[in-house]
Design a protein around this motif. Sequence first.
Motif, PDB file in Angstrom:
ATOM      1  N   LEU A  33       1.114   8.453  51.719  1.00 10.17           N
ATOM      2  CA  LEU A  33       1.494   7.767  50.608  1.00 10.17           C
ATOM      3  C   LEU A  33       1.133   9.147  49.596  1.00 10.17           C
ATOM      4  N   LYS A  34       2.323   9.243  48.665  1.00 11.18           N
ATOM      5  CA  LYS A  34       2.342  10.272  47.914  1.00 11.18           C
ATOM      6  C   LYS A  34       1.901   9.953  46.472  1.00 11.18           C
ATOM      7  N   ALA A  35       1.508  10.917  45.869  1.00  9.05           N
ATOM      8  CA  ALA A  35       1.129  10.792  44.248  1.00  9.05           C
ATOM      9  C   ALA A  35       2.170  10.666  43.526  1.00  9.05           C
ATOM     10  N   PRO A  36       2.082  10.302  42.461  1.00  9.47           N
ATOM     11  CA  PRO A  36       3.357   9.974  41.501  1.00  9.47           C
ATOM     12  C   PRO A  36       3.712  11.365  41.114  1.00  9.47           C
ATOM     13  N   ASN A  37       5.174  11.571  40.795  1.00  8.19           N
ATOM     14  CA  ASN A  37       5.837  12.594  40.437  1.00  8.19           C
ATOM     15  C   ASN A  37       5.467  13.143  38.847  1.00  8.19           C
ATOM     16  N   LYS A  38       4.908  14.148  38.659  1.00  8.33           N
ATOM     17  CA  LYS A  38       4.528  14.259  37.094  1.00  8.33           C
ATOM     18  C   LYS A  38       5.885  14.247  36.242  1.00  8.33           C
ATOM     19  N   ILE A  96     -12.363  11.594  39.333  1.00  5.68           N
ATOM     20  CA  ILE A  96     -11.907  10.207  39.071  1.00  5.68           C
ATOM     21  C   ILE A  96     -10.411  10.316  38.687  1.00  5.68           C
ATOM     22  N   GLU A  97     -10.507  10.941  37.553  1.00  6.70           N
ATOM     23  CA  GLU A  97      -8.941  11.090  36.831  1.00  6.70           C
ATOM     24  C   GLU A  97      -7.923  11.305  37.860  1.00  6.70           C
ATOM     25  N   ASN A  98      -8.101  12.388  38.763  1.00  6.44           N
ATOM     26  CA  ASN A  98      -6.790  12.488  39.856  1.00  6.44           C
ATOM     27  C   ASN A  98      -6.624  11.355  40.831  1.00  6.44           C
ATOM     28  N   LEU A  99      -8.041  10.559  40.911  1.00  5.32           N
ATOM     29  CA  LEU A  99      -7.753   9.271  41.994  1.00  5.32           C
ATOM     30  C   LEU A  99      -6.968   8.306  41.067  1.00  5.32           C
ATOM     31  N   LYS A 100      -7.257   8.173  39.819  1.00 10.63           N
ATOM     32  CA  LYS A 100      -6.549   7.209  38.938  1.00 10.63           C
ATOM     33  C   LYS A 100      -5.062   7.436  39.002  1.00 10.63           C
ATOM     34  N   PHE A 101      -4.584   8.725  38.865  1.00 13.03           N
ATOM     35  CA  PHE A 101      -3.360   9.216  38.904  1.00 13.03           C
ATOM     36  C   PHE A 101      -2.626   9.183  40.252  1.00 13.03           C
ATOM     37  N   ASP A 133      -0.275  14.748  48.077  1.00  6.99           N
ATOM     38  CA  ASP A 133       0.345  15.292  46.629  1.00  6.99           C
ATOM     39  C   ASP A 133       2.095  15.058  47.297  1.00  6.99           C
ATOM     40  N   ASP A 134       2.745  15.497  45.956  1.00  9.96           N
ATOM     41  CA  ASP A 134       4.290  15.616  46.012  1.00  9.96           C
ATOM     42  C   ASP A 134       4.819  16.601  47.039  1.00  9.96           C
ATOM     43  N   GLU A 135       3.459  17.483  47.168  1.00  7.93           N
ATOM     44  CA  GLU A 135       4.044  18.604  48.136  1.00  7.93           C
ATOM     45  C   GLU A 135       3.483  18.517  49.725  1.00  7.93           C
ATOM     46  N   CYS A 145      -4.529  26.319  50.258  1.00 14.08           N
ATOM     47  CA  CYS A 145      -5.830  25.852  50.051  1.00 14.08           C
ATOM     48  C   CYS A 145      -5.582  24.310  49.796  1.00 14.08           C
ATOM     49  N   CYS A 146      -5.491  24.288  48.578  1.00 13.09           N
ATOM     50  CA  CYS A 146      -5.728  22.688  48.090  1.00 13.09           C
ATOM     51  C   CYS A 146      -4.758  22.271  47.088  1.00 13.09           C
ATOM     52  N   SER A 147      -4.596  20.839  46.869  1.00 14.60           N
ATOM     53  CA  SER A 147      -3.779  20.463  46.046  1.00 14.60           C
ATOM     54  C   SER A 147      -4.210  20.584  44.549  1.00 14.60           C
ATOM     55  N   ASP A 148      -3.248  20.743  43.542  1.00 13.89           N
ATOM     56  CA  ASP A 148      -3.623  20.757  42.142  1.00 13.89           C
ATOM     57  C   ASP A 148      -4.435  19.277  41.701  1.00 13.89           C
ATOM     58  N   VAL A 149      -3.928  18.126  42.195  1.00 10.89           N
ATOM     59  CA  VAL A 149      -4.486  16.999  41.959  1.00 10.89           C
ATOM     60  C   VAL A 149      -5.369  16.285  43.205  1.00 10.89           C
ATOM     61  N   ALA A 150      -6.179  17.440  43.909  1.00  7.94           N
ATOM     62  CA  ALA A 150      -7.155  16.938  44.691  1.00  7.94           C
ATOM     63  C   ALA A 150      -7.992  15.977  44.316  1.00  7.94           C
ATOM     64  N   ILE A 151      -8.478  14.884  45.131  1.00  9.54           N
ATOM     65  CA  ILE A 151      -9.567  13.810  44.716  1.00  9.54           C
ATOM     66  C   ILE A 151     -10.944  14.341  45.063  1.00  9.54           C
ATOM     67  N   THR A 152     -11.249  14.665  46.350  1.00  8.48           N
ATOM     68  CA  THR A 152     -12.407  14.745  46.736  1.00  8.48           C
ATOM     69  C   THR A 152     -12.525  16.146  47.540  1.00  8.48           C
TER      70      THR A 152
END
Length: 324
Positions: A50-55, A157-162, A245-247, A276-283
Amino acid sequence: MRGKAKMMTEGTSFVKGVMLGGMFCLVFTLFANTEIRGGSGLRSHEHHHLKAPNKEELLKLPEAKRLELSLTIRVLCLIMVTPKEIGYWASAVETWSKHCDKAVFYSPETIKIFESVSLATADKWIQTRKAFQHAYENYKDNYNWFFLVESTTFAIIENLKFFLLNKDPEQPFYVGHTVKSGDLEYVESSSGVVLSIEALERLYRILDDSAKCPEKGSLLWKMSQDKELAVCLKYTGVLADNAEDDEGKELFNSKNINTLVVEAMSKNPNEVVEGCCSDVAITFDGNSPNHMHVLMYGVYRLRPYGHTFNDALLFMPPVGSDND
């Protein structure tokens, strides 16, 4: 005498045969139950990403629509704590949990220092069941996403909501960092488990069905709470999905940032951040209480002076909260 001895020998062999036959039937029944529990007769499920939305796509929406979307996501955080690790508990209270729409702490026993729901058991799987049951019975009308997480985990949490922005909570979502074990795919609780209201409702309906979702498994060995949850959800047609994320980078991490950076440096020292990590990592899991406060500083407090952020969405803090 020799006849009696022969009869005794034959009788002993008969008893052994009965015992061995009984044990074989028991093992066969257990494996049969495992097969039944592992396969619900529903559609087969391949590994889902499942992908995060495209900004960029979000920015094309009218501002009023973006605000409306951001307000529809209501996250209840179910934080599993233990009195023996009071430092983690305190850090979760003082840091990221303030950004949940509501945070409920669940403890194996009653403790007076912090407010929590006592589950009256040390069994991890029974704790998980009771926490979700309590959340559904008390909060199903006010929240549409339910985020279960351990006290060693730091969540943004903001990234989770995103991530959840383009997901319908009326659909059965069971999301996090997925792991495969045989034919079973499950979400690791160490990095956080997200259920939509539809998935939680389906789980709630079978919690009292000992054939489909027993408190104690029917196997000779004990499965982890992660696997037990996945098996129960699979019976209802709810299957695990991996969040990216989208990458294609993981959003739910079962390691802390330090470990992830060290691993990235060893694999590709020229692209540490990218690897390393996503720019919109959640946890991020495996944090010490001090690390939680450092993360809080880096994520929410440190800002370059004079820089204007151009985010597509604004997630307002919960009413009455003292979040950073």
